[in-house]
Motif scaffolding. Structure first.
Motif, PDB file in Angstrom:
ATOM      1  N   LYS B 134       0.475   5.129  -0.807  1.00 59.12           N
ATOM      2  CA  LYS B 134       0.906   4.739   0.530  1.00 59.12           C
ATOM      3  C   LYS B 134       1.077   3.221   0.684  1.00 59.12           C
ATOM      4  CE  LYS B 134       0.008   5.201   5.394  1.00 59.12           C
ATOM      5  NZ  LYS B 134      -0.177   3.754   5.579  1.00 59.12           N
ATOM      6  N   SER B 135       0.183   2.462   0.048  1.00 57.93           N
ATOM      7  CA  SER B 135       0.260   1.015   0.245  1.00 57.93           C
ATOM      8  C   SER B 135       1.604   0.461  -0.235  1.00 57.93           C
ATOM      9  CB  SER B 135      -0.894   0.323  -0.470  1.00 57.93           C
ATOM     10  OG  SER B 135      -0.771   0.466  -1.860  1.00 57.93           O
ATOM     11  N   ASP B 138       4.022   0.840   2.634  1.00 56.85           N
ATOM     12  CA  ASP B 138       3.758  -0.123   3.707  1.00 56.85           C
ATOM     13  C   ASP B 138       4.458  -1.454   3.467  1.00 56.85           C
ATOM     14  OD1 ASP B 138       2.222   1.831   4.728  1.00 56.85           O
ATOM     15  OD2 ASP B 138       0.301   0.976   4.090  1.00 56.85           O
ATOM     16  N   SER B 141       7.812  -1.509   5.034  1.00 52.19           N
ATOM     17  CA  SER B 141       7.874  -0.856   6.337  1.00 52.19           C
ATOM     18  C   SER B 141       7.986  -1.877   7.452  1.00 52.19           C
ATOM     19  CB  SER B 141       6.614  -0.026   6.573  1.00 52.19           C
ATOM     20  OG  SER B 141       6.568   1.026   5.645  1.00 52.19           O
ATOM     21  N   VAL B 146      10.065   3.186   7.101  1.00 54.69           N
ATOM     22  CA  VAL B 146      10.033   2.743   5.711  1.00 54.69           C
ATOM     23  C   VAL B 146      11.472   2.459   5.287  1.00 54.69           C
ATOM     24  CG1 VAL B 146       9.368   3.323   3.358  1.00 54.69           C
ATOM     25  CG2 VAL B 146       8.065   4.242   5.272  1.00 54.69           C
ATOM     26  N   THR B 395      -0.323  -8.602   2.959  1.00 47.78           N
ATOM     27  CA  THR B 395       0.957  -8.416   3.637  1.00 47.78           C
ATOM     28  C   THR B 395       1.994  -9.408   3.120  1.00 47.78           C
ATOM     29  OG1 THR B 395      -0.252  -7.747   5.586  1.00 47.78           O
ATOM     30  CG2 THR B 395       2.057  -8.363   5.908  1.00 47.78           C
TER      31      THR B 395
END
Lengths: 316, 436
Positions: B134-135, B138, B141, B146, B395
């Motif tokens: 999942k990361s 992200d 996204s 996405v 991030t």
């Protein structure tokens, strides 16, 4: 513009006696010149003037990502005046311009003078040798110089220093050595081109001037100083002008050495900032502001320089 | 020339002028429709040859199993040039390809607008719920959508040169914490004279991973720069100490661990270890032939018990532009091309990446012979599988990210790692204050 002479253009109007009404005739020989220059005019309008005007407009906008455009007045310009990177870049290109001009005008002039003497062996060979570097791609040359300026002991320039018992230096990471690296590549690359300019200028100097100088008892140095240099003035002004512009638009070499980010801005140039603002930060508005600033700076510097050298005075 | 000939000549000239100007426009939109045999024409831009080949092959496989056929044309462009062309095409609203590979660093720019000009992959991703890391989704996204699917997870590990470690008498598997690592580094330096590591100052893979390892991030939820958070300060302090206090490392040759000069340095056996994402395997296999069979892959050391033993690093997402003719089909193709089982295997076999689809990691096929298993041994994914839950990233696609990365590279890293001019805390605080 002068009315085209039908005799010169080889067209005769013997068909004028035709019975068709005169008003409907298209005067091709009047339109033709415009048509012939139209490719340049159109491409200039589309690819130079239009982008230039839209860049000026964009410099007052905030372009956030792609579709999101906002009018923000002078905010970009305010940011510009506060931007430390801008001053660092400006200082870099001014220094770069200073050093390249200091070297790339007298040295090629002297070389051209030597090359222009009678009885110099292998003239053609040396002329080509000096000229060849400009034929290489600046990116590839930059890569080679990047390795040559490696901070390792085995780097070419560090090996050279080692011969003199100095070094090794971390060339591309220090402010002065980085400038040196940029100037070296410029000198290597443009020496030959400037030499060719001066050569063509030298060949336009009438030998009679030298003859009469000799009769007046001038020695070689005096001839160089009082005949060659003044007669080369137009060429010198030209070389100076393009060198200033080249200095301000420096990008390739810096980008190859450091990419968009150089440590502590040692190699940042104004164009690097423009590129970075647009393509790595998506900040097109600010990028255009930098572009407009660069334009203004170059225009002012060149205006001052041409004025100082009396370029307009001669023509008046 | 008579009058008629002259007119004709001028007309021809005018026509040539118009044509030559017209030719400058990009006509890719006409190339995105349907071809004569009903196939959907698609264009793709990428910056790596192997990735281009991967997609050409994917289109072939897709056409074998799907009704809606795809005629894919791939353009491989140099990295910077591709990014420039794509940015201009997206900015001007025409001339963009249907699909584009966008590297994580550039993704922040491409996704900067509140409504990015890309087609969300969400519905195409539905069938693969729970099978993808999942990361990695992200990263690409924005506002719950996405926009890109990554090739790989970029599991960060530590690669040890086993020859050097043996000479120093240190067993790499015994290195659990960064303190152990420093101790081992001192042994290495004392017994072999070699560096334990070289520290990047024109890249930040290790700084990022060390921050993520401590469950931290340097961008806040509200999108502000928070570089001076305790974890990042600790990470940068550790890196600075290696160079200036412990003297087990030096600033990397060429500024990063991902450049020719460093590859040569590592290949010569002058460096005992590097901590880099999984894609570094490809760099080693291609650029460091002398180390074949002499590299051990181990979990990344941690600061303290409970920290993550890995992180996700780098990445390239394939994105569908809003200029694509058939956006839905393109999205399905992109997701299928990377997330379907067979394709995911090919990501490992052809590209040497750890695929985002991780339920295949423990399968036998991942141990089959290829140039990576020959180089690193067959149990690469045994290590990766254990580390998968530990893969988290900082991030990279916030609005502040491009400016933050720029600031790190031109100021923070050089003044703390290349030179010992500032303390990490002061440097990171200065970065925050100039970014926020």
């Amino acid at each position: 513009m002068q009315k085209p002479n039908s005799e010169v253009s080889g067209v005769t109007n013997h068909e004028d006696a035709d019975s068709r009404p005169k008003v409907r005739r298209i005067k091709w020989d009047r339109i033709a010149p415009y048509l012939f220059v139209s490719p340049f005019i159109i491409s200039f309008l589309v690819f130079s003037l239009y982008p230039f005007i839209s860049a000026v407009i964009m410099s007052f906008q905030q372009v956030n990502g792609f579709s999101d455009v906002k009018w923000i007045g002078l905010a970009n310009y305010q940011q510009l005046f506060k931007d430390g990177d801008f001053y660092a870049a400006l200082w870099n290109v001014v220094r770069y311009g200073f050093w390249t001009i200091l070297i790339l005008i007298p040295l090629p002039m002297l070389l051209a003078y030597i090359m222009n003497q009678k009885g110099i062996p292998f003239k053609g060979f040396f002329r080509s040798v000096y000229f060849v570097p400009v034929l290489t791609s600046s990116v590839i040359a930059g890569l080679i110089f990047k390795y040559a300026f490696s901070g390792e002991k085995s780097g070419v320039f560090n090996e050279l220093l080692h011969v003199f018992g100095a070094g090794p230096l971390d060339w591309l990471n220090g402010s002065h050595t980085a400038m040196f690296a940029l100037v070296v590549i410029a000198v290597w690359r443009w020496l030959g081109v400037n030499m060719i300019y001066f050569l063509s200028g030298l060949q336009g100097i009438s030998p009679e001037l030298y003859e009469s100088a000799s009769m007046d008892g001038a020695n070689s140095f005096q001839k160089f100083w009082y005949v060659t240099i003044p007669m080369l003035k137009p060429i010198t002004i030209y070389v100076l002008t393009i060198s200033i512009m080249a200095g301000f638009s420096l990008f390739n070499e810096s980008y190859v050495y450091w990419g968009a980010q150089s440590p502590n801005n040692v190699g940042t140039t104004l164009v690097t900032l423009i590129y970075k603002a647009a393509f790595s930060q998506g900040n097109f508005g600010y990028s255009c502001t930098l572009g407009v600033a660069l334009f203004v700076i170059v225009v002012v510097v060149n205006a001052v320089q041409t004025k100082a050298m009396g370029l307009f005075k001669d023509e008046a | 020339m008579n009058q008629f000939g002259k007119k004709l000549g001028l007309a021809a000239l005018a026509a040539v002028t118009m044509l030559s100007l017209g030719a400058c426009g990009n006509n890719s939109s006409s190339a995105s429709g349907k071809s004569a045999n009903g196939e959907n024409k698609m264009t793709m831009w990428t910056f790596v040859d192997a990735q281009g080949d991967f997609w050409k092959d994917a289109a072939k496989s897709w056409n074998k199993t799907h009704k809606q056929k795809i005629d894919l044309k791939v353009n491989v462009l140099p990295f910077d040039q591709m990014n420039q062309k794509l940015t201009v095409a997206m900015q001007s609203g025409s001339g963009a390809p249907d699909l584009a590979d966008v590297e994580l660093g550039q993704a922040a720019t491409q996704l900067k607008a509140d409504k990015p000009p890309y087609y969300p992959l969400n519905s195409a991703l539905k069938p693969y719920d729970g099978k993808l890391v999942k990361s990695r989704l992200d990263n690409f996204s924005k506002n719950g959508n996405v926009y890109g699917l990554d090739y790989h997870v970029g599991t960060t590990v530590t690669y040890y040169n086993t020859d050097i470690m043996k000479q120093a008498g240190v067993d790499p598997t015994s290195i659990k914490t960064w303190d152990d690592y420093v101790k081992a580094g001192k042994e290495v330096k004392a017994k072999t004279g070699k560096w334990m590591n070289e520290v990047e100052y024109s890249a930040y893979f290790q700084f990022d991973s060390m921050t993520a390892q401590q469950h931290a991030d340097y961008v806040t939820k509200s999108g502000k720069a928070d570089l001076a958070n305790p974890a990042s300060v600790r990470a940068l302090t550790e890196l600075q100490n290696w160079v200036y206090k412990d003297k087990i490392a030096r600033p990397a040759v060429g500024g990063s661990l991902d450049n020719d000069q460093f590859f040569a340095e590592m290949n010569k056996g002058n460096v005992a270890s590097v901590t880099m994402p999984s894609w570094y395997m490809e760099r080693m296999a291609d650029n460091m032939p002398k180390l074949k069979g002499k590299v051990a892959i181990e979990p990344t050391p941690v600061f303290k018990e409970g920290d993550y033993r890995s992180a996700g690093g780098g990445g390239t997402g394939t994105m569908v532009t809003n200029q694509a003719k058939n956006q839905k089909l393109a999205a399905q193709f992109v997701v299928w091309g990377k997330a379907s089982k067979d394709q995911a295997y090919k990501i490992w076999e052809k590209l040497g990446f750890d695929p985002v689809r991780y339920d295949i990691w423990s399968s036998k096929r991942m141990k089959a012979d290829n140039k990576y298993t020959e180089y690193f041994g067959k149990d690469i994914f045994d290590t990766f599988v254990k580390l998968e839950p530990d893969v988290h990233s900082v991030t990279k696609t916030a609005k502040v990210s491009p400016a933050l990365q720029d600031y790190l590279l031109k100021n923070t890293m050089p003044s703390t790692l290349l030179h010992d001019k500032m303390t990490p805390k002061a440097a990171l605080e200065k970065a925050d204050s100039s970014l926020n």
